[in-house]
Design a protein around this motif. Sequence first.
Motif, PDB file in Angstrom:
ATOM      1  N   LEU A  50       0.820  -1.208   0.000  1.00 19.04           N
ATOM      2  CA  LEU A  50       0.000   0.000   0.000  1.00 19.04           C
ATOM      3  C   LEU A  50       0.858   1.265   0.000  1.00 19.04           C
ATOM      4  CD1 LEU A  50      -2.510  -1.100   2.795  1.00 19.04           C
ATOM      5  CD2 LEU A  50      -2.853  -1.279   0.327  1.00 19.04           C
ATOM      6  N   ARG A  51       0.244   2.369  -0.398  1.00 19.58           N
ATOM      7  CA  ARG A  51       0.919   3.669  -0.268  1.00 19.58           C
ATOM      8  C   ARG A  51       1.109   3.972   1.213  1.00 19.58           C
ATOM      9  NH1 ARG A  51      -1.954   7.664  -1.229  1.00 19.58           N
ATOM     10  NH2 ARG A  51      -0.321   9.194  -1.638  1.00 19.58           N
ATOM     11  N   ASN A  52       2.279   4.471   1.554  1.00 16.20           N
ATOM     12  CA  ASN A  52       2.632   4.684   2.956  1.00 16.20           C
ATOM     13  C   ASN A  52       1.596   5.527   3.690  1.00 16.20           C
ATOM     14  OD1 ASN A  52       4.640   3.907   4.813  1.00 16.20           O
ATOM     15  ND2 ASN A  52       5.468   5.974   4.853  1.00 16.20           N
ATOM     16  N   GLY A  53       1.163   6.606   3.054  1.00 13.64           N
ATOM     17  CA  GLY A  53       0.217   7.515   3.705  1.00 13.64           C
ATOM     18  C   GLY A  53      -1.176   6.939   3.883  1.00 13.64           C
ATOM     19  N   ASP A  54      -1.492   5.869   3.154  1.00 10.74           N
ATOM     20  CA  ASP A  54      -2.823   5.253   3.269  1.00 10.74           C
ATOM     21  C   ASP A  54      -2.893   4.187   4.364  1.00 10.74           C
ATOM     22  OD1 ASP A  54      -3.636   6.773   1.124  1.00 10.74           O
ATOM     23  OD2 ASP A  54      -3.306   5.195  -0.363  1.00 10.74           O
ATOM     24  N   GLY A  70       6.521   3.751   9.054  1.00 11.26           N
ATOM     25  CA  GLY A  70       7.310   4.756   9.746  1.00 11.26           C
ATOM     26  C   GLY A  70       6.539   5.352  10.914  1.00 11.26           C
ATOM     27  N   GLU A  71       7.195   5.474  12.041  1.00  9.13           N
ATOM     28  CA  GLU A  71       6.546   6.031  13.230  1.00  9.13           C
ATOM     29  C   GLU A  71       6.024   7.438  12.969  1.00  9.13           C
ATOM     30  OE1 GLU A  71       7.690   6.597  17.980  1.00  9.13           O
ATOM     31  OE2 GLU A  71       9.231   6.065  16.508  1.00  9.13           O
ATOM     32  N   GLU A  85       6.128  -2.919  18.282  1.00 14.70           N
ATOM     33  CA  GLU A  85       7.573  -3.130  18.327  1.00 14.70           C
ATOM     34  C   GLU A  85       8.269  -2.071  17.485  1.00 14.70           C
ATOM     35  OE1 GLU A  85      10.681  -5.529  19.802  1.00 14.70           O
ATOM     36  OE2 GLU A  85       8.671  -6.419  19.700  1.00 14.70           O
ATOM     37  N   LYS A  86       9.330  -1.483  18.049  1.00 11.29           N
ATOM     38  CA  LYS A  86      10.178  -0.595  17.251  1.00 11.29           C
ATOM     39  C   LYS A  86      11.236  -1.452  16.564  1.00 11.29           C
ATOM     40  CE  LYS A  86       9.368   3.722  19.675  1.00 11.29           C
ATOM     41  NZ  LYS A  86       9.955   5.029  20.058  1.00 11.29           N
ATOM     42  N   LEU A  87      11.473  -1.186  15.276  1.00 11.52           N
ATOM     43  CA  LEU A  87      12.239  -2.118  14.459  1.00 11.52           C
ATOM     44  C   LEU A  87      13.666  -1.677  14.153  1.00 11.52           C
ATOM     45  CD1 LEU A  87       9.366  -3.046  11.982  1.00 11.52           C
ATOM     46  CD2 LEU A  87      10.042  -4.212  14.092  1.00 11.52           C
ATOM     47  N   GLY A  88      14.004  -0.420  14.413  1.00 18.48           N
ATOM     48  CA  GLY A  88      15.398  -0.002  14.330  1.00 18.48           C
ATOM     49  C   GLY A  88      15.930   0.329  12.947  1.00 18.48           C
ATOM     50  N   PHE A  89      15.101   0.231  11.898  1.00 15.54           N
ATOM     51  CA  PHE A  89      15.575   0.621  10.570  1.00 15.54           C
ATOM     52  C   PHE A  89      14.715   1.750  10.006  1.00 15.54           C
ATOM     53  CE2 PHE A  89      12.892  -3.207   9.885  1.00 15.54           C
ATOM     54  CZ  PHE A  89      11.938  -2.715   9.009  1.00 15.54           C
ATOM     55  N   SER A  90      15.126   2.272   8.860  1.00 20.73           N
ATOM     56  CA  SER A  90      14.453   3.431   8.244  1.00 20.73           C
ATOM     57  C   SER A  90      14.352   4.592   9.241  1.00 20.73           C
ATOM     58  CB  SER A  90      13.062   3.044   7.732  1.00 20.73           C
ATOM     59  OG  SER A  90      13.156   2.134   6.666  1.00 20.73           O
ATOM     60  N   THR A  91      15.467   4.889   9.899  1.00 19.36           N
ATOM     61  CA  THR A  91      15.486   5.976  10.873  1.00 19.36           C
ATOM     62  C   THR A  91      15.537   7.329  10.162  1.00 19.36           C
ATOM     63  OG1 THR A  91      17.896   5.824  11.033  1.00 19.36           O
ATOM     64  CG2 THR A  91      16.605   4.595  12.650  1.00 19.36           C
ATOM     65  N   CYS A  92      14.878   8.311  10.743  1.00 20.95           N
ATOM     66  CA  CYS A  92      14.883   9.673  10.197  1.00 20.95           C
ATOM     67  C   CYS A  92      14.424  10.631  11.284  1.00 20.95           C
ATOM     68  CB  CYS A  92      13.979   9.776   8.962  1.00 20.95           C
ATOM     69  SG  CYS A  92      12.221   9.506   9.308  1.00 20.95           S
ATOM     70  N   LYS A 178      12.056  12.073  16.406  1.00 29.44           N
ATOM     71  CA  LYS A 178      12.899  11.070  15.760  1.00 29.44           C
ATOM     72  C   LYS A 178      12.029   9.863  15.460  1.00 29.44           C
ATOM     73  CE  LYS A 178      17.241  12.556  17.861  1.00 29.44           C
ATOM     74  NZ  LYS A 178      18.405  12.166  18.705  1.00 29.44           N
ATOM     75  N   SER A 179      12.233   9.298  14.283  1.00 32.08           N
ATOM     76  CA  SER A 179      11.345   8.239  13.817  1.00 32.08           C
ATOM     77  C   SER A 179      12.131   7.029  13.329  1.00 32.08           C
ATOM     78  CB  SER A 179      10.456   8.775  12.685  1.00 32.08           C
ATOM     79  OG  SER A 179       9.669   7.761  12.116  1.00 32.08           O
ATOM     80  N   GLU A 180      11.479   5.875  13.372  1.00 30.23           N
ATOM     81  CA  GLU A 180      12.023   4.645  12.803  1.00 30.23           C
ATOM     82  C   GLU A 180      10.852   3.768  12.384  1.00 30.23           C
ATOM     83  OE1 GLU A 180      13.275   1.625  16.050  1.00 30.23           O
ATOM     84  OE2 GLU A 180      13.558   3.606  16.966  1.00 30.23           O
ATOM     85  N   ALA A 181      11.119   2.702  11.676  1.00 32.28           N
ATOM     86  CA  ALA A 181      10.065   1.766  11.304  1.00 32.28           C
ATOM     87  C   ALA A 181       9.539   1.060  12.553  1.00 32.28           C
ATOM     88  CB  ALA A 181      10.588   0.741  10.308  1.00 32.28           C
ATOM     89  N   VAL A 182       8.231   0.833  12.574  1.00 32.39           N
ATOM     90  CA  VAL A 182       7.608   0.157  13.715  1.00 32.39           C
ATOM     91  C   VAL A 182       6.619  -0.895  13.210  1.00 32.39           C
ATOM     92  CG1 VAL A 182       7.822   2.154  15.244  1.00 32.39           C
ATOM     93  CG2 VAL A 182       5.731   1.846  13.903  1.00 32.39           C
TER      94      VAL A 182
END
Length: 285
Positions: A50-54, A70-71, A85-92, A178-182
């Motif tokens: 899916l599109r991330n924003g959807d 993304g968180e 769960e916080k996944l630790g990748f795609s940090t920004c 601060k954000s990461e994949a969750v």
Amino acid sequence: MKKLKIAIQKSGRLNEDSLNLLKDCGISIDNGKDQLKASARNFPLEVFYLRNGDIPQYLKDGVVDCAIIGENVLVEKGREIVIKEKLGFSTCRVSIAVPKGAKYKNSKDLNGKRIATSYPETVKAYLTKNNLEAEIHVINGSVEIAPNIGLADAICDIVSSGSTLFKNNLKEVEVLMKSEAVLAASPSITSEISTILDTLQFRIASVLKGKNSRYVLLNAPNEKLKEITKILPGMKSPTILPLAEEGWSSIHSVVDQDKFWEIIEQLKAAGAEGILVCPIEKMVL
């Protein structure tokens, strides 16, 4: 048997990292080009691309049971959605930036300014929290060009390396979050499907713990064992085995990757020799 429906980003780095994580969890996905949905061969799982924003709306509506997202997107569009769960990748970072030549001392300099962003709710929350007033221009796309074409005085966008800001003559002045994949779960997930999600989360936690740890083997004289074992944390306590050479032992343990070099230096100073370090594929606690 019912299947856990998981949403991931349709394309991009988060898509690749999410599929790699599922693969590391031993889940084989039947992927085809331009598929919108795919099933796992060896786990009760369906993947929705899916599109991330959807994705937050799909979670709210219960169309999917969980998602890797993304968180920052959840903060913007789905604050009520539970993070499992916080996944630790795609940090920004979600940050405010202004032109390099602009005078900026602190957040009060944003008062009365025009801020271009794709994250209006995040910006509104930040302005309210800091008793600031600014005009928000919602832009979907290349937010960075807004100050250069006179549309805004500042922007708020995700920042990874900062290279995009640099190219557009902007400087980062405020970090909103601060954000990461969750791994996030739908509020309407059923108890039956929650059981499958718990199994997936257990696998994910084992993979993440392994990636963040290193297995250490070393040799040490027996008179140094007490000092060395105090340095090594281990999962419970280090494993000690006698060597063929009298008066020496082999010590096995696990250390956190973040503390690795600090611990290795202490071990060397305490008399450890022949230190061998191995990656850990998975760690089940």
